[in-house]
Design a protein around this motif. Sequence first.
Motif, PDB file in Angstrom:
ATOM      1  N   GLY A  18       0.788  -1.224   0.000  1.00 14.57           N
ATOM      2  CA  GLY A  18       0.000   0.000   0.000  1.00 14.57           C
ATOM      3  C   GLY A  18       0.817   1.269   0.000  1.00 14.57           C
ATOM      4  O   GLY A  18       0.268   2.361  -0.134  1.00 14.57           O
ATOM      5  N   ALA A  19       2.129   1.138   0.135  1.00 21.91           N
ATOM      6  CA  ALA A  19       2.994   2.313   0.116  1.00 21.91           C
ATOM      7  C   ALA A  19       3.419   2.628  -1.311  1.00 21.91           C
ATOM      8  O   ALA A  19       3.447   1.762  -2.189  1.00 21.91           O
ATOM      9  CB  ALA A  19       4.219   2.081   0.982  1.00 21.91           C
ATOM     10  N   GLU A  20       3.789   3.867  -1.535  1.00 24.49           N
ATOM     11  CA  GLU A  20       4.325   4.292  -2.823  1.00 24.49           C
ATOM     12  C   GLU A  20       5.847   4.337  -2.714  1.00 24.49           C
ATOM     13  O   GLU A  20       6.405   5.071  -1.897  1.00 24.49           O
ATOM     14  CB  GLU A  20       3.791   5.667  -3.200  1.00 24.49           C
ATOM     15  N   VAL A  21       6.522   3.518  -3.509  1.00 28.22           N
ATOM     16  CA  VAL A  21       7.982   3.534  -3.539  1.00 28.22           C
ATOM     17  C   VAL A  21       8.424   4.602  -4.531  1.00 28.22           C
ATOM     18  O   VAL A  21       8.217   4.466  -5.737  1.00 28.22           O
ATOM     19  CB  VAL A  21       8.554   2.154  -3.920  1.00 28.22           C
ATOM     20  N   LEU A  22       9.022   5.675  -4.021  1.00 31.23           N
ATOM     21  CA  LEU A  22       9.387   6.811  -4.859  1.00 31.23           C
ATOM     22  C   LEU A  22      10.676   6.557  -5.628  1.00 31.23           C
ATOM     23  O   LEU A  22      10.821   6.987  -6.773  1.00 31.23           O
ATOM     24  CB  LEU A  22       9.520   8.064  -4.000  1.00 31.23           C
ATOM     25  N   LEU A  37      18.521  -2.615  -1.036  1.00 32.74           N
ATOM     26  CA  LEU A  37      18.439  -1.281  -1.615  1.00 32.74           C
ATOM     27  C   LEU A  37      17.784  -0.334  -0.609  1.00 32.74           C
ATOM     28  O   LEU A  37      16.946  -0.745   0.197  1.00 32.74           O
ATOM     29  CB  LEU A  37      17.613  -1.310  -2.901  1.00 32.74           C
ATOM     30  N   LEU A  38      18.173   0.912  -0.658  1.00 34.74           N
ATOM     31  CA  LEU A  38      17.559   1.918   0.192  1.00 34.74           C
ATOM     32  C   LEU A  38      16.380   2.522  -0.557  1.00 34.74           C
ATOM     33  O   LEU A  38      16.555   3.116  -1.626  1.00 34.74           O
ATOM     34  CB  LEU A  38      18.573   2.999   0.553  1.00 34.74           C
ATOM     35  N   GLN A  39      15.190   2.316  -0.021  1.00 36.31           N
ATOM     36  CA  GLN A  39      13.975   2.798  -0.676  1.00 36.31           C
ATOM     37  C   GLN A  39      13.521   4.115  -0.060  1.00 36.31           C
ATOM     38  O   GLN A  39      13.624   4.302   1.152  1.00 36.31           O
ATOM     39  CB  GLN A  39      12.844   1.777  -0.529  1.00 36.31           C
ATOM     40  N   ARG A  40      13.030   4.996  -0.909  1.00 38.51           N
ATOM     41  CA  ARG A  40      12.330   6.180  -0.426  1.00 38.51           C
ATOM     42  C   ARG A  40      10.837   5.897  -0.578  1.00 38.51           C
ATOM     43  O   ARG A  40      10.363   5.617  -1.679  1.00 38.51           O
ATOM     44  CB  ARG A  40      12.728   7.431  -1.213  1.00 38.51           C
ATOM     45  N   ILE A  41      10.125   5.968   0.529  1.00 37.40           N
ATOM     46  CA  ILE A  41       8.729   5.508   0.593  1.00 37.40           C
ATOM     47  C   ILE A  41       7.820   6.647   1.038  1.00 37.40           C
ATOM     48  O   ILE A  41       8.193   7.475   1.867  1.00 37.40           O
ATOM     49  CB  ILE A  41       8.619   4.320   1.577  1.00 37.40           C
ATOM     50  N   ARG A  42       6.610   6.650   0.494  1.00 36.83           N
ATOM     51  CA  ARG A  42       5.542   7.505   1.015  1.00 36.83           C
ATOM     52  C   ARG A  42       4.432   6.593   1.509  1.00 36.83           C
ATOM     53  O   ARG A  42       3.908   5.769   0.762  1.00 36.83           O
ATOM     54  CB  ARG A  42       5.018   8.467  -0.059  1.00 36.83           C
ATOM     55  N   TYR A  43       4.089   6.724   2.785  1.00 39.78           N
ATOM     56  CA  TYR A  43       3.092   5.853   3.403  1.00 39.78           C
ATOM     57  C   TYR A  43       2.227   6.672   4.343  1.00 39.78           C
ATOM     58  O   TYR A  43       2.742   7.322   5.263  1.00 39.78           O
ATOM     59  CB  TYR A  43       3.787   4.721   4.178  1.00 39.78           C
ATOM     60  N   GLU A  44       0.926   6.680   4.108  1.00 38.38           N
ATOM     61  CA  GLU A  44      -0.034   7.422   4.921  1.00 38.38           C
ATOM     62  C   GLU A  44       0.415   8.869   5.143  1.00 38.38           C
ATOM     63  O   GLU A  44       0.350   9.412   6.246  1.00 38.38           O
ATOM     64  CB  GLU A  44      -0.255   6.719   6.263  1.00 38.38           C
ATOM     65  N   GLY A  45       0.903   9.485   4.071  1.00 41.15           N
ATOM     66  CA  GLY A  45       1.283  10.887   4.129  1.00 41.15           C
ATOM     67  C   GLY A  45       2.678  11.162   4.648  1.00 41.15           C
ATOM     68  O   GLY A  45       3.131  12.308   4.655  1.00 41.15           O
ATOM     69  N   LYS A 237       3.239   0.321  11.978  1.00 43.18           N
ATOM     70  CA  LYS A 237       3.344   1.202  10.814  1.00 43.18           C
ATOM     71  C   LYS A 237       2.558   2.490  11.028  1.00 43.18           C
ATOM     72  O   LYS A 237       2.994   3.565  10.595  1.00 43.18           O
ATOM     73  CB  LYS A 237       2.841   0.473   9.563  1.00 43.18           C
ATOM     74  N   SER A 238       1.423   2.404  11.687  1.00 43.91           N
ATOM     75  CA  SER A 238       0.630   3.590  11.961  1.00 43.91           C
ATOM     76  C   SER A 238       1.382   4.535  12.899  1.00 43.91           C
ATOM     77  O   SER A 238       1.382   5.761  12.702  1.00 43.91           O
ATOM     78  CB  SER A 238      -0.719   3.205  12.563  1.00 43.91           C
ATOM     79  N   ILE A 239       2.048   3.979  13.914  1.00 51.47           N
ATOM     80  CA  ILE A 239       2.863   4.798  14.825  1.00 51.47           C
ATOM     81  C   ILE A 239       3.975   5.485  14.045  1.00 51.47           C
ATOM     82  O   ILE A 239       4.236   6.683  14.208  1.00 51.47           O
ATOM     83  CB  ILE A 239       3.444   3.928  15.956  1.00 51.47           C
ATOM     84  N   LEU A 240       4.649   4.736  13.186  1.00 54.80           N
ATOM     85  CA  LEU A 240       5.738   5.306  12.403  1.00 54.80           C
ATOM     86  C   LEU A 240       5.245   6.438  11.514  1.00 54.80           C
ATOM     87  O   LEU A 240       5.881   7.509  11.440  1.00 54.80           O
ATOM     88  CB  LEU A 240       6.385   4.213  11.539  1.00 54.80           C
ATOM     89  N   ALA A 241       4.119   6.225  10.843  1.00 54.89           N
ATOM     90  CA  ALA A 241       3.585   7.245   9.943  1.00 54.89           C
ATOM     91  C   ALA A 241       3.229   8.516  10.710  1.00 54.89           C
ATOM     92  O   ALA A 241       3.545   9.634  10.272  1.00 54.89           O
ATOM     93  CB  ALA A 241       2.366   6.711   9.192  1.00 54.89           C
ATOM     94  N   HIS A 242       2.591   8.369  11.870  1.00 54.65           N
ATOM     95  CA  HIS A 242       2.229   9.542  12.683  1.00 54.65           C
ATOM     96  C   HIS A 242       3.490  10.265  13.167  1.00 54.65           C
ATOM     97  O   HIS A 242       3.546  11.504  13.188  1.00 54.65           O
ATOM     98  CB  HIS A 242       1.389   9.123  13.883  1.00 54.65           C
ATOM     99  N   CYS A 243       4.507   9.500  13.561  1.00 56.65           N
ATOM    100  CA  CYS A 243       5.735  10.096  14.072  1.00 56.65           C
ATOM    101  C   CYS A 243       6.454  10.883  12.982  1.00 56.65           C
ATOM    102  O   CYS A 243       6.854  12.037  13.180  1.00 56.65           O
ATOM    103  CB  CYS A 243       6.644   9.002  14.637  1.00 56.65           C
TER     104      CYS A 243
END
Length: 247
Positions: A18-22, A37-45, A237-243
């Motif tokens: 569900g995440a967008e791998v940038l 690999l080091l990924q840049r991710i966008r997840y829940e904003g 994951k929700s905690i991480l996204a909020h943080c």
Amino acid sequence: MTKTIAVIGGTGLCDWPGAEVLDETAIETEYGAPSSLLQRIRYEGAEFLFLARHGKGHQIPPHAINYRANVAALKKAGVDALVAVNAVGGISERFVTGVIAIPNQINDYTWGREHTFFDGSNGKVEHIDFSYPYSQDLRSRLANAAVDADIAFEDYGVYAVTQGPRLETAAEISRLARDGNDIVGMTAMPEASLAREVGIEYASVALVVNPGAGLSDNIITMEDIQTVIDTGMLQVKSILAHCIAAY
């Protein structure tokens, strides 16, 4: 100043459905290649860097991880703060299966791991202060994020780091309990101390996925652990996204 945040994930957090791998970047270091690999991710904003600690498909056991390459690659990528996600066993009374903890201390029982950048090879030896292995600022941010996400957690915990990849014996868990440990896992060290050596803030979100050996009547199975992971890691994951979104 905007900080670059990274997440390093292990059991149960090798990918982000569900995440967008940038983008994905291969980073070489003087210690070799990192686990993935080091990924840049966008997840829940939230946007952040992500490194799979055990490699793609969870192929690298805890004792064989190139911790120095992982941390060096994150430093090379400009990471300022690193949140580690750990699946752990529960030892003390409050840390039952399914509990999420933000640990505040570490006991290291590992051996034979390349554990420092200050090994004398470059003529430079330093002795870091490691009294408090986790960044209090980052721990506070994670705790606030858990409150914002309405997720229950324990805001403390002594993490015993064992060698692996086998789980512990019942006698070993008894010893760890006598030593004052609350949870047990295999990957917090030398990851935490290496981060301190290069000046990266470091904290952990730990999910208790099983009781320690001898603390229940049941045999510990990977199937039971996976059931807890499937639910618990969504909360992590929700905690991480909020943080991260609050940075």
